[in-house]
Write a protein that holds these residues in place. Structure first.
Motif, PDB file in Angstrom:
ATOM      1  N   ARG A   1       1.456  -6.375   3.073  1.00  0.00           N
ATOM      2  CA  ARG A   1       0.250  -6.534   2.396  1.00  0.00           C
ATOM      3  C   ARG A   1      -1.056  -5.614   3.010  1.00  0.00           C
ATOM      4  O   ARG A   1      -1.626  -4.992   2.039  1.00  0.00           O
ATOM      5  N   ALA A   2      -0.855  -5.153   4.212  1.00  0.00           N
ATOM      6  CA  ALA A   2      -1.751  -4.240   4.697  1.00  0.00           C
ATOM      7  C   ALA A   2      -1.496  -2.909   4.111  1.00  0.00           C
ATOM      8  O   ALA A   2      -2.377  -2.355   3.783  1.00  0.00           O
TER       9      ALA A   2
ATOM     10  N   ALA B   1      -2.511  -2.669   0.574  1.00  0.00           N
ATOM     11  CA  ALA B   1      -4.155  -2.715   0.344  1.00  0.00           C
ATOM     12  C   ALA B   1      -4.550  -1.344   0.689  1.00  0.00           C
ATOM     13  O   ALA B   1      -5.465  -0.631   0.145  1.00  0.00           O
TER      14      ALA B   1
ATOM     15  N   ARG C   1      -3.100   1.300   0.714  1.00  0.00           N
ATOM     16  CA  ARG C   1      -2.536   2.466  -0.424  1.00  0.00           C
ATOM     17  C   ARG C   1      -3.600   2.299  -1.670  1.00  0.00           C
ATOM     18  O   ARG C   1      -4.032   3.442  -2.374  1.00  0.00           O
ATOM     19  N   LEU C   2      -3.968   1.105  -1.889  1.00  0.00           N
ATOM     20  CA  LEU C   2      -5.039   0.790  -2.939  1.00  0.00           C
ATOM     21  C   LEU C   2      -6.294   1.402  -2.636  1.00  0.00           C
ATOM     22  O   LEU C   2      -7.139   1.841  -3.489  1.00  0.00           O
ATOM     23  N   ASP C   3      -6.755   1.185  -1.337  1.00  0.00           N
ATOM     24  CA  ASP C   3      -8.024   1.707  -1.130  1.00  0.00           C
ATOM     25  C   ASP C   3      -8.298   3.241  -0.985  1.00  0.00           C
ATOM     26  O   ASP C   3      -9.146   3.706  -1.109  1.00  0.00           O
ATOM     27  N   ASP C   4      -6.843   3.918  -0.814  1.00  0.00           N
ATOM     28  CA  ASP C   4      -6.884   5.459  -1.171  1.00  0.00           C
ATOM     29  C   ASP C   4      -7.150   5.654  -2.280  1.00  0.00           C
ATOM     30  O   ASP C   4      -6.526   5.350  -3.373  1.00  0.00           O
ATOM     31  N   PRO C   5      -8.063   6.615  -2.849  1.00  0.00           N
ATOM     32  CA  PRO C   5      -8.423   6.742  -4.012  1.00  0.00           C
ATOM     33  C   PRO C   5      -7.234   7.730  -4.823  1.00  0.00           C
ATOM     34  O   PRO C   5      -7.472   8.083  -6.116  1.00  0.00           O
ATOM     35  N   ALA C   6      -6.354   8.338  -4.345  1.00  0.00           N
ATOM     36  CA  ALA C   6      -5.436   8.912  -4.682  1.00  0.00           C
ATOM     37  C   ALA C   6      -4.732   8.121  -5.988  1.00  0.00           C
ATOM     38  O   ALA C   6      -4.325   7.108  -5.852  1.00  0.00           O
ATOM     39  N   PRO C   7      -4.562   8.975  -7.397  1.00  0.00           N
ATOM     40  CA  PRO C   7      -4.252   8.289  -8.306  1.00  0.00           C
ATOM     41  C   PRO C   7      -2.706   7.481  -8.201  1.00  0.00           C
ATOM     42  O   PRO C   7      -2.142   8.302  -7.560  1.00  0.00           O
ATOM     43  N   LEU C   8      -2.558   6.194  -8.948  1.00  0.00           N
ATOM     44  CA  LEU C   8      -1.138   5.695  -9.064  1.00  0.00           C
ATOM     45  C   LEU C   8      -0.743   6.410 -10.332  1.00  0.00           C
ATOM     46  O   LEU C   8      -1.558   6.307 -11.493  1.00  0.00           O
TER      47      LEU C   8
ATOM     48  N   ASP D   1       1.028   1.484 -11.421  1.00  0.00           N
ATOM     49  CA  ASP D   1      -0.203   0.767 -11.721  1.00  0.00           C
ATOM     50  C   ASP D   1       0.141  -0.502 -12.312  1.00  0.00           C
ATOM     51  O   ASP D   1      -0.355  -1.601 -11.762  1.00  0.00           O
TER      52      ASP D   1
ATOM     53  N   ARG E   1      -0.013  -4.247 -10.491  1.00  0.00           N
ATOM     54  CA  ARG E   1      -1.045  -5.390 -11.107  1.00  0.00           C
ATOM     55  C   ARG E   1       0.000  -6.670 -11.657  1.00  0.00           C
ATOM     56  O   ARG E   1      -0.428  -7.673 -11.254  1.00  0.00           O
TER      57      ARG E   1
END
Lengths: 337, 123
Positions: free
Chosen positions: B76-77, B80, B82-89, B94, B98
């Motif tokens: 989970r950490a 999270a 990776r998602l906090d990192d603004p680099a695009p998915l 994505d 979701r």
């Protein structure tokens, strides 16, 4: 509500003297009886007052912020914004007296006219169903929002929060909240990322927003909307925040097919808002819906934290931790709408 | 092994006591808290029943997304972060993220508020 008791007599006397000072009349002529008391708002006390004698006899409500409590907006400023909104056609009970003197009833307070009707959500929704006035109330809310958002924010009390960039401020606020969670919540990280990727431009015009209009903060009766209450969260911001918040699912109290507070449809709200001169923006509306939903999720997480660290130990606060998933679900599901 | 009643049966007894007798016996300002406490007993009953299975399923979903196994908290950490990192998915990732997160919140709701995700209307 509970009935008056002999213990309330000193408060009634003090309120009578306060009203007499405000009305510049003989205090001996103003007699106040406390007819009921409600702490439904949790933080604040609301005393129903029956006033006899003096220049303005009648029924009033004294709203008291207990001294120990921290005001978001001072009672004096809240009274000012209520009066301002009322002067521009927003239905708000008229404030007749206000004081920051905490010695009168144990906290700063204002006295406003008593408006009859229901505020308790389940009773509101029952009454609305009985009388078929849900759509009318939504239309009235749309008109009230348009009237509020038409006010020049320069008229707002100076102490009111007025971030220069409300979109950025709100986004930064949820960012801080997500970073402060007791453990990582990937669903919130995902939604925060979406909010950053889809952030709208700052609003063309910042406006006074109430920020907590919802079922539970309005008085309704069989004829429709009577008043909008609880202005302590008022600020200068993006008008679309108000329109998004009233559509949040928790204010529907189970009437989930009626998006606007369990009362009616978004189309009805939008049409009324636009007809009354408001500028509606679907994209901003959607963005704010996602933001306020997630923000409430972090608020629930914050309540759980307050229970755990002892700031406010309560089984209700503890249970809020098990409600975080509701907001995570709604925020994620909104992304696909 | 404990003799019966088991945990589920005990929580049932506590919830019944709170709902059927205590609510009516306490002053009004405590009734909401008692109602919430009873509901927490029901949540704990469902958590005892579903919690382990849900956590395993969530760990498998996260391991599939991240390409390696680990403890649920670690995974989970990591997601999270990776998602906090603004680099695009990429678009596929994505959508997969979701869907995985929605599956997890639905599983959480099956414990905390069954039926919440099934209700009609916009969220």
């Amino acid at each position: 509500m509970s009935g008056g008791s002999p213990d309330e007599q000193p408060e009634a006397t003090a309120l009578g003297a306060f009203l007499a000072r405000t009305w510049e009349c003989d205090p001996a002529g103003v007699r106040v009886r406390i007819a009921g008391q409600s702490t439904a708002g949790a933080r604040r006390r609301n005393l129903v007052l029956d006033v006899e004698g003096g220049p303005h006899p009648g029924r009033y409500v004294a709203t008291v912020l207990p001294t120990a409590d921290i005001a978001i907006l001072s009672m004096v400023d809240e009274a000012a914004v209520r009066t301002l909104a009322r002067a521009h056609g927003v239905p708000v009970p008229e404030v007749v007296a206000v004081t920051d003197d905490e010695s009168i009833v144990g906290g700063a307070c204002f006295v406003s006219e008593f408006v009859a009707g229901e505020t308790i959500p389940r009773r509101v929704l029952r009454l609305v169903a009985e009388h078929g006035v849900g759509s009318r109330i939504v239309t009235q809310l749309g008109g009230a929002f348009a009237a509020l958002h038409a006010i020049d924010p320069a008229e707002a009390p100076a102490a009111m929060a007025a971030p220069a960039a409300p979109v950025t401020a709100a986004l930064d606020g949820v960012g801080v909240a997500v970073a402060g969670l007791l453990r990582p919540e990937p669903a919130f990280s995902y939604v925060l990322r979406w909010l950053r990727d889809h952030r709208p431009a700052e609003p063309a015009a910042r406006r006074i927003v109430h920020a907590d209009v919802r079922t539970g903060n309005v008085i309704v009766d069989a004829t429709g909307l009577r008043a909008i209450l609880d202005w302590e969260t008022a600020k200068v911001g993006d008008p679309m925040e108000d329109l998004a918040w009233v559509c949040t699912r928790m204010w529907r109290f189970g009437e989930d097919h009626l998006t606007v507070g369990g009362l009616g449809a978004v189309d009805t709200l939008r049409d009324a808002y636009v007809a009354a001169g408001g500028t509606w923006d679907d994209e901003r509306f959607h963005w704010w819906r996602v933001l306020v939903t997630m923000r409430w999720g972090t608020g629930l997480a914050g309540q759980a934290a307050m229970h755990l660290d002892g700031r406010f130990s309560s089984v209700v606060m503890a249970a809020s931790g098990r409600r975080v998933a509701e907001m995570a679900h709604d925020a994620l599901a909104l992304l696909d709408t | 092994m404990q003799y019966r009643p088991d945990a589920d049966e005990l929580l049932d007894a506590v919830a019944d006591l709170l709902e059927r007798q205590v609510i009516a016996a306490v002053p009004p300002h405590l009734q909401h808290q008692v109602r919430v406490a009873a509901n927490l007993c029901r949540i704990l009953q469902r958590e005892a029943q579903l919690g382990t299975t849900n956590d395993d399923a969530e760990r498998h979903r996260l391991a599939a997304l991240l390409g390696h196994d680990g403890s649920l908290l670690e995974l989970r950490a990591e997601l999270a972060a990776r998602l906090d990192d603004p680099a695009p998915l990429d678009a596929v990732t994505d959508r997969a993220v979701r869907d995985a997160l929605l599956a997890t919140v639905r599983a959480d709701l099956a414990i905390a508020k069954p039926g919440y995700d099934a209700t009609a209307g916009t969220p």
